[in-house]
Scaffold this active site. Structure first.
Site, short mmCIF file in Angstrom:
data_model
loop_
_atom_site.label_atom_id
_atom_site.label_comp_id
_atom_site.label_asym_id
_atom_site.label_seq_id
_atom_site.Cartn_x
_atom_site.Cartn_y
_atom_site.Cartn_z
N SER A 45 0.80 -1.23 0.00
CA SER A 45 0.00 0.00 0.00
C SER A 45 0.83 1.28 0.00
O SER A 45 0.31 2.36 -0.27
CB SER A 45 -0.94 0.02 1.21
OG SER A 45 -0.22 0.19 2.41
N LYS A 93 0.83 4.66 6.77
CA LYS A 93 0.35 5.51 5.67
C LYS A 93 1.04 6.87 5.76
O LYS A 93 1.76 7.16 6.71
CB LYS A 93 -1.17 5.72 5.75
CG LYS A 93 -2.01 4.46 5.83
CD LYS A 93 -2.04 3.67 4.54
CE LYS A 93 -2.92 2.42 4.68
NZ LYS A 93 -2.79 1.52 3.52
#
Length: 205
Positions: A45, A93
């Protein structure tokens, strides 16, 4: 025969060894708990900033003195509403917007805007667009809007806008990932992209 002095030194060593080992374990636990922790990257990701099985160091102290800033890569505990699954692994993230920011996808050029300023994201995965999902969010105070760099392979704030506008609480952040330390051919720092320097403060700030 072994001299008496040598025997005393040998006995002293074996007496002190368990104490030294205990101290080493305590120091290691304190460092891991309060200062720096290692994390491995389990998914794609954040490609290509972070690759699967990269190992990173996470500074767990920095946010005791200030809040996360735009552009920083953070490790956090996902809200239960994100349905993180039974493993309950921490997520990693990039912070794209902070409390008070208005983040919108997308402008006529296909870029995300923050407080009206387009964000040039040179770090995105090859051929990815900033987002295929439109959104218009004003980030609440004390919360963060986070996105993966591999947008087409990241379950991030865009997919949870029905709960707290997709944001996460600042106090869910474990720390800032600041360096890749493994594998050796990937060693490097995780700095804030320069594009974030041009983002203006929220109009209400």
């Amino acid at each position: 025969m072994m001299p008496e002095t040598s025997r005393r030194k040998q006995r002293s060593f074996w007496v002190e060894l368990p104490i030294l080992l205990l101290v080493a374990v305590i120091v290691a636990v304190l460092v891991r708990t309060f200062l720096v922790q290692t994390f491995y990257i389990p998914s794609g990701s954040m490609e290509t900033t972070l690759l699967i099985n990269d190992r990173v160091l996470v500074n767990k102290m920095v946010y005791r003195f200030r809040e996360p800033r735009r552009g920083e890569v953070v490790v956090f505990v996902p809200p239960k509403q994100w349905d993180a699954g039974p493993s309950k692994d921490d997520y990693i993230k990039r912070v794209v917007a902070v409390g008070g920011d208005k983040i919108v996808c997308c402008d006529s050029a296909g870029k995300i805007t923050i407080n009206g300023r387009p964000l040039t994201e040179d770090y995105l995965f090859e051929d990815d667009v900033p987002s295929s999902q439109p959104f218009d969010v004003t980030v609440p105070t004390g919360r963060l809007f986070v996105l993966g760099d591999h947008r087409s392979s990241s379950a991030d704030s865009r997919f949870h806008t029905d709960y707290q506008y997709g944001t996460i609480p600042v106090d869910a952040v474990v720390g800032r990932a600041f360096v890749i330390f493994w594998p050796l051919n990937r060693v490097g720092t995780l700095s804030v992209p320069k594009a974030y320097e041009a983002i203006p403060a929220p109009s209400g700030g």
